[in-house]
Design an enzyme around this catalytic site. Structure first.
Site, PDB file in Angstrom:
ATOM      1  N   TRP A 106       8.994   0.958  30.136  1.00 36.41           N
ATOM      2  CA  TRP A 106       8.792   1.851  31.293  1.00 36.41           C
ATOM      3  C   TRP A 106       7.366   2.385  31.356  1.00 36.41           C
ATOM      4  CZ3 TRP A 106      13.022   2.362  27.945  1.00 36.41           C
ATOM      5  CH2 TRP A 106      14.213   1.825  28.451  1.00 36.41           C
ATOM      6  N   GLY A 107       6.471   1.815  30.525  1.00 36.17           N
ATOM      7  CA  GLY A 107       5.070   2.212  30.567  1.00 36.17           C
ATOM      8  C   GLY A 107       4.772   3.507  29.840  1.00 36.17           C
ATOM      9  N   PRO A 110       4.080   6.926  22.937  1.00 35.88           N
ATOM     10  CA  PRO A 110       4.627   8.054  22.175  1.00 35.88           C
ATOM     11  C   PRO A 110       4.139   9.411  22.696  1.00 35.88           C
ATOM     12  CG  PRO A 110       4.070   6.284  20.676  1.00 35.88           C
ATOM     13  CD  PRO A 110       3.576   5.855  22.039  1.00 35.88           C
ATOM     14  N   ASP A 113       6.213  10.609  25.587  1.00 30.63           N
ATOM     15  CA  ASP A 113       7.484  11.194  25.165  1.00 30.63           C
ATOM     16  C   ASP A 113       7.291  12.580  24.576  1.00 30.63           C
ATOM     17  OD1 ASP A 113       8.926   9.025  26.013  1.00 30.63           O
ATOM     18  OD2 ASP A 113       8.998   8.056  24.062  1.00 30.63           O
ATOM     19  N   ALA A 114       6.270  12.742  23.755  1.00 26.13           N
ATOM     20  CA  ALA A 114       6.026  14.052  23.146  1.00 26.13           C
ATOM     21  C   ALA A 114       5.755  15.109  24.216  1.00 26.13           C
ATOM     22  CB  ALA A 114       4.852  13.955  22.164  1.00 26.13           C
ATOM     23  N   ASP A 277      33.583  11.278  29.649  1.00 25.16           N
ATOM     24  CA  ASP A 277      34.210  10.129  30.307  1.00 25.16           C
ATOM     25  C   ASP A 277      33.821   8.844  29.591  1.00 25.16           C
ATOM     26  OD1 ASP A 277      35.785   8.819  32.191  1.00 25.16           O
ATOM     27  OD2 ASP A 277      34.128   8.553  33.591  1.00 25.16           O
TER      28      ASP A 277
END
Length: 433
Positions: A106-107, A110, A113-114, A277
């Site tokens: 997805w490009g 790290p 994300d951080a 679910d």
């Protein structure tokens, strides 16, 4: 009181006395996939990194696992450690040569994300090692909106129906993705729609090899559509319907995939995510054969302690519903453990329980849920078919007392021991042959 953790110690003894415990039917069950390294490689390194398990990471690196090896989604250990806020693991991986700007499918790096989870200390560490964030401000968006012109719904192919509406296969920026439409009864109600978008915003932040990736919401004036990654192999329900009985090693691998995804959700910070679910239809398989959990629209974020919500009896699927849910009682994360046990039962850790469909498939789902809630009814587990460790796992997971059910973290450790046993037995069978 014996727990799965106690049984993990017992399994060490069981490992030595394998042949005296397993009958000939079980031993022949593992030969189809003997000596295949289906679970070697980076996966355990990723798992330990996401948990902040330094000893586990050191052990995997000591085996010679490449620090930069990635899963099917091109997620590395550094991605997961950065996402989960595991500062010590981030430092360790960088010291061992982890690529600070490795880009996932997805490009995202790290650092992306951080920043998404506001782990400032990790951001500084990654930036000091030359880390960049190609997503920029988009990585911190509450819920990614995608312009409707980027997806031509007129060219969409209907591939199924989900809990909230139809599911289509579409192309977005040259990639096949799944477009899930939301029923008008949800999309037209502003309060419900806003709450649903909040769920999607939460889903957008989740990053794990066993969780289906949310991509964004289409800007539409007349309906609500959101995009997720497309998993070509379909759902676990489809797989079981086509293949019927599975071999034991595959069954354990499937169970571990589901347990790892659910453990990630249950250990989400600051609040656990309860699926509510969990069914074979909500478990999908990618082209690499890995299972991923999807559809958290029915999930809620627990507030404070792991209790407090009350669900209506109609929530989720009756066939996989925990007794306390059907009785409209307070619930916690263990409702997912109960559902997991019923899925594992169908996935066929035993010998004959799935032959074209679950053994109780013909029974009315609501009547089935009623019997489980008020008569403590559970699927039959004949000893000649189910070895004692498997029976113990299922019985603990669908225990009538929610507090007696194990956590997914305990389940993972237990299944890993069983997987080791099966692998040893499979290799021994190869030698004999």
């Amino acid at each position: 009181m014996r727990t799965l953790l106690d049984c993990n110690c017992e399994i060490l003894v069981f490992r030595v006395t394998w042949n005296s415990i397993f009958n000939h039917k079980w031993s022949t069950f593992v030969q189809q996939v003997a000596c295949q390294n289906l679970w070697d490689g980076p996966y355990r390194l990723l798992f330990c990194s996401s948990k902040g398990d330094k000893d586990g990471v050191m052990q995997e690196l000591g085996k010679g696992v490449d620090t930069n090896l990635a899963d099917y989604d091109k997620r590395t250990a550094l991605h997961l450690a950065s996402c989960e806020g595991c500062t010590e693991i981030v430092v360790l991986l960088l010291e061992r040569g982890a690529h600070v700007n490795f880009v996932d499918r997805w490009g995202r790096t790290p650092l992306s994300d951080a920043r998404s989870f506001d782990h400032q200390d990790i951001c500084k560490i990654l930036e000091s090692h030359g880390g960049i964030d190609p997503m920029g401000l988009d990585s911190q968006a509450s819920c990614c909106e995608i312009d409707s012109t980027e997806v031509d719904m007129n060219e969409a192919t209907l591939i199924g129906e989900g809990a909230y509406g139809e599911i289509y296969l579409v192309k977005w920026r040259g990639t096949e993705v799944a477009a899930k439409t939301i029923r008008s009864s949800i999309a037209s109600n502003k309060i419900v729609k806003d709450n649903f978008l909040k769920e999607l915003a939460l889903w957008q932040k989740l990053r794990h090899p066993n969780i289906v990736q949310f991509l964004g919401v289409l800007k539409q004036t007349d309906r609500l559509i959101f995009l997720t990654e497309y998993l070509r192999n379909g759902s676990l329900y489809d797989i079981l319907r086509k293949k019927g009985r599975l071999d034991s090693l595959t069954a354990v691998a499937y169970a571990l995939d589901i347990a790892r995804g659910m453990n990630y959700l249950h250990q989400h910070k600051p609040h656990a995510i309860i699926h509510r679910d969990l069914t074979p239809r909500n478990v999908l398989q990618n082209e690499a054969g890995r299972l991923k959990v999807t559809d958290f629209g029915l999930s809620k974020i627990t507030q404070g302690k792991d209790v407090g919500y009350k669900m209506t009896g109609g929530t989720g699927s009756y066939r996989y519903m925990a007794p306390e849910v059907y009785r409209r009682e307070s619930y916690g994360k263990s409702v997912d453990v109960f559902s997991f046990a019923l899925i594992v039962h169908e996935v066929n850790l035993g010998h004959i329980m799935f032959q074209g469909g679950p053994s109780n498939r013909g029974e009315d789902p609501e009547k089935l849920a009623d019997k489980r809630a008020y008569e403590d009814s559970r699927p039959y587990l004949p000893s000649i078919v189910y070895p004692e460790p498997i029976k113990k796992l299922l019985q603990d997971c669908w225990h009538k007392n929610p507090d007696r059910r194990p956590t997914f973290e305990e389940i993972i450790l237990y299944l890993e021991n069983i997987q080791d046993i099966l692998s040893i037995k499979a290799c021994c069978s190869c030698v004999v042959l």
